[in-house]
Design an enzyme around this catalytic site. Structure first.
Site, PDB file in Angstrom:
ATOM      1  CG  HIS A   1      -0.328   0.248   2.523  1.00 29.39           C
ATOM      2  ND1 HIS A   1       0.016  -0.754   3.396  1.00 29.39           N
ATOM      3  CD2 HIS A   1       0.034   1.398   3.145  1.00 29.39           C
ATOM      4  CE1 HIS A   1       0.553  -0.246   4.490  1.00 29.39           C
ATOM      5  NE2 HIS A   1       0.574   1.070   4.355  1.00 29.39           N
TER       6      HIS A   1
ATOM      7  CG  ASP B   1       0.006  -4.158   2.699  1.00 27.96           C
ATOM      8  OD1 ASP B   1       0.276  -3.631   1.611  1.00 27.96           O
ATOM      9  OD2 ASP B   1      -0.239  -3.508   3.731  1.00 27.96           O
TER      10      ASP B   1
ATOM     11  CB  SER C   1       3.256   1.949   6.370  1.00 24.95           C
ATOM     12  OG  SER C   1       2.159   2.215   7.203  1.00 24.95           O
TER      13      SER C   1
END
Length: 430
Positions: free
Chosen positions: A164, A194, A273
């Site tokens: 993402h 992911d 992230s």
């Protein structure tokens, strides 16, 4: 003058007249300096009063000349005393008046500082650029639409991050710890887990791969550290413990569940992230991917994809550019819809005839000529493992390989039937 010389040698340390000059501490040198500067004026004043009486009027002219001489000797003696004191103490004039206290850290603090310093060269900053057309000039521009962190996987220039973080990018930039920036190419990605792998052409001397650990033997309560490079400003470190294991979250891209996720209370800040979660030995144990925060702040429950899952995905992406994961080839109804029917399992909404389930003969949900709904097959187990919802179905398929033949048990009407299905790869993997 002889009396003045004897006075100077009386206030000068004996060590200054010997061949070996001991090293005196700073506090002692300062005390010597204070004594010298205080005693010297007293002795010189006494000398002046003794040899130059103040009530002498007949020798006023000679007295004034002698006073000037004594005053000059006073300044000279003070300077010599100060210089001799500093020379004996072996300290420079600047540091003689500065007293610094060394910073004392506990052993656990030193370990954390060392861990941060050793692992930050492996953490990178990733900029996601998207092509946008200017409304007035119609020029195509690259505008930053997101950013995140990542880490160096090997010396071949492979960088691992979350999918993402790079989703929808027309161009990607990777900034290393020394602030050097490189264009990045997408090697491959796994939307379901992911995970994405990038490649940069950087000198091997600048690439510091992060040590790879193991996540199978993690324990709740052990310390973990989350390192990131939010907004490209500088590296950050947050600490915490593992607060839960074998958690399940949904992929931000496909909604497919990710099993065996690590739960931690280490704060995952914006831009963290894709950064590494490491243990106290400095080994990678997970990728920071999400945080559940009811308040919307960077505090709450953080989740990391375990390194055991990541390693298998990265190996496939580096070798083949894609992840080959088996599928049944069906579309199924939401779990809430099946619960309303009072049954447990996965309701097949559609089984395309060219897919594995369609080839095996699984039936889809349809309507009859009168518009009434005819339920399709309800999958209750695969290879004897119970399937109560969609998460169970994905969990079982993740343990299978392409080409495996599985036995799917379905509820068709009022009867249970077992149907063999040959698993095939997902056709749209890229």
């Amino acid at each position: 003058m002889a009396a003045l010389a004897s006075t100077f040698f009386a206030i000068t340390p004996k060590a200054s007249r010997s061949n070996s000059i001991p090293k005196l501490p700073l506090a002692r040198s300062l005390s010597q300096f204070n004594r010298a500067t205080l005693i010297t004026p007293i002795i010189v004043s006494a000398f002046r009063d003794k040899f130059v009486p103040s009530n002498s009027t007949s020798e006023l002219g000679s007295s004034n000349g002698l006073k000037k001489l004594v005053d000059s000797l006073f300044v000279l003696c003070t300077s010599v005393a100060l210089s001799a004191t500093l020379f004996v103490a072996d300290v420079d004039s600047a540091s003689a008046f500065v007293v610094t206290t060394p910073r004392k850290l506990q052993s656990d603090e030193l370990a954390t500082v060392r861990l941060f310093q050793e692992n930050t060269p492996s953490v990178v900053y990733i900029t996601n650029l998207a092509a946008r057309q200017d409304a007035f000039t119609l020029d195509v521009l690259e505008v930053p639409q997101g950013s995140g962190s990542g880490f160096v996987w090997d010396t071949q220039g492979h960088v691992v991050t979350n999918y993402h973080v790079i989703r929808g990018a027309s161009d990607l930039k990777v900034t290393l710890a020394d602030q050097s920036t490189y264009d990045a190419k997408v090697v491959g990605f796994d939307q379901d887990k992911d995970v994405a792998v990038l490649s940069i052409e950087a000198p091997k001397g600048k690439l510091r791969p992060i040590p790879i650990g193991v996540s199978a033997d993690l324990l709740v309560g052990q310390k973990v550290y989350a390192i990131g490079n939010p907004f490209g400003l500088d590296h950050t470190l947050t600490t915490g413990v593992i607060s839960g294991l074998r958690r399940e979250i949904s992929s931000a891209a496909t909604g497919r569940p990710i099993q065996d996720v690590i739960q931690t209370d280490a704060a995952i800040n914006p831009g963290n992230s894709g950064g590494p979660l490491i243990d106290s030995a400095g080994n990678l144990i997970g990728i920071n991917t999400a945080i559940y925060s009811p308040s919307g702040a960077s505090s709450g429950v953080g989740f990391s994809i375990p390194v055991d899952t990541v390693s298998g995905i990265v190996d496939q992406l580096v070798k083949f550019g894609k992840v080959t994961r088996p599928i049944l080839g069906i579309k199924f109804a939401p779990d809430q819809s099946v619960e309303q029917l009072g049954v447990s399992g996965v309701l097949v909404l559609d089984a395309p005839p060219n897919g594995p389930a369609g080839k095996a003969g699984l039936q889809s949900t349809k309507r009859d000529a009168y518009g009434r709904l005819i339920l399709g097959d309800i999958i209750t187990s695969i290879n004897g493992k119970k399937v109560a919802n969609g998460s169970d179905l994905y969990r079982i398929l993740d343990q299978c390989k392409v080409g495996d033949k599985v036995t799917v048990e379905v509820l068709r009407g009022d009867k249970l039937e077992k149907i063999p299905v040959l698993l095939e790869p997902k056709p749209d993997e890229s």
